[in-house]
Design a protein around this motif. Structure first.
Motif, PDB file in Angstrom:
ATOM      1  N   PRO A 182       1.009   9.293   1.932  1.00 35.45           N
ATOM      2  CA  PRO A 182       1.892   8.601   2.890  1.00 35.45           C
ATOM      3  C   PRO A 182       2.508   7.349   2.266  1.00 35.45           C
ATOM      4  O   PRO A 182       1.862   6.667   1.471  1.00 35.45           O
ATOM      5  N   THR A 183       3.745   7.075   2.632  1.00 35.16           N
ATOM      6  CA  THR A 183       4.433   5.873   2.153  1.00 35.16           C
ATOM      7  C   THR A 183       3.870   4.647   2.867  1.00 35.16           C
ATOM      8  O   THR A 183       3.135   4.756   3.846  1.00 35.16           O
ATOM      9  N   LEU A 184       4.262   3.480   2.365  1.00 32.03           N
ATOM     10  CA  LEU A 184       3.897   2.229   3.027  1.00 32.03           C
ATOM     11  C   LEU A 184       4.326   2.261   4.493  1.00 32.03           C
ATOM     12  O   LEU A 184       3.544   1.933   5.387  1.00 32.03           O
ATOM     13  N   ASP A 185       5.557   2.668   4.740  1.00 34.15           N
ATOM     14  CA  ASP A 185       6.065   2.681   6.117  1.00 34.15           C
ATOM     15  C   ASP A 185       5.251   3.619   7.003  1.00 34.15           C
ATOM     16  O   ASP A 185       4.972   3.307   8.161  1.00 34.15           O
ATOM     17  N   GLU A 186       4.845   4.753   6.467  1.00 34.75           N
ATOM     18  CA  GLU A 186       4.023   5.703   7.246  1.00 34.75           C
ATOM     19  C   GLU A 186       2.628   5.144   7.501  1.00 34.75           C
ATOM     20  O   GLU A 186       2.087   5.315   8.603  1.00 34.75           O
TER      21      GLU A 186
END
Length: 191
Positions: free
Chosen positions: A183-187
């Motif tokens: 998962p990305t930072l935003d996720e």
């Protein structure tokens, strides 16, 4: 919010731990040889605050961290949104893309977040630790640790960087595309 999420390196859906408790984060990271600390942040830090003012505010803490003189290069890295620059989204995407691939460094990667946020992903077989750092967080990734860094889709951070050598930030890329499976930072922040 500072977050630690520990996942199996073979499957990001296998979450072994997710916590926002700074004491648990520090203990889990220390168990793996990673330094995590919290420093108080100054009130009123804005985009207009100069690098010199930020470094002056943290002078005592920087001095204690570098009491042995190990870090000969201490500076600030920052990326703040600039909606007045029509090229800013492309510049931000390019900056973000540089660090999304797994790499390692010949020296420790030490960062203190004075403002904003970013996420270090530490690939410590058989797990990946995602450490979402926010203002006040200090993390030291040991030399040789495979990792990647995500500054988010709209990068906004100011970080004090500590280097032994001037080119200490240059990464040795592993060629492993593991970062694309996590998962990305935003996720992580939205979860």
């Amino acid at each position: 919010m500072t977050i630690l999420q520990i996942m199996a390196d073979s499957d990001a859906a296998q979450i072994r731990l997710r916590t926002a408790d700074p004491e648990v984060i520090a203990a889990e990271l220390a168990e793996r040889g990673i330094v995590f600390d919290r420093w108080p942040t100054p009130p009123g830090l804005t985009a207009a605050t100069t690098d010199e003012q930020i470094l002056a505010h943290y002078d005592d803490r920087i001095g204690r961290l570098n009491a042995d003189g190990r870090y000969r290069h201490i500076d600030l890295a920052s990326l703040r949104p600039d909606d007045t620059d029509p090229e800013w989204p492309a510049k931000a995407a390019a900056a973000r893309g540089k660090f999304l691939s797994e790499h390692r460094h010949a020296e420790d990667e030490v960062r203190f977040f004075a403002a904003g946020r970013g996420c270090f992903y530490l690939h410590l077989e058989p797990e990946v630790l995602a450490v979402v750092c926010e203002a006040g967080d200090l993390v030291s990734v040991p030399a040789g640790t495979r990792h990647w860094f995500d500054m988010g889709a709209r990068p906004d951070f100011v970080a004090v960087r500590f280097f032994e050598e001037e080119d200490g930030w240059v990464g040795d890329f592993t060629g492993d595309e593991i970062g694309a499976r996590f998962p990305t930072l935003d996720e992580l922040v939205a979860a």
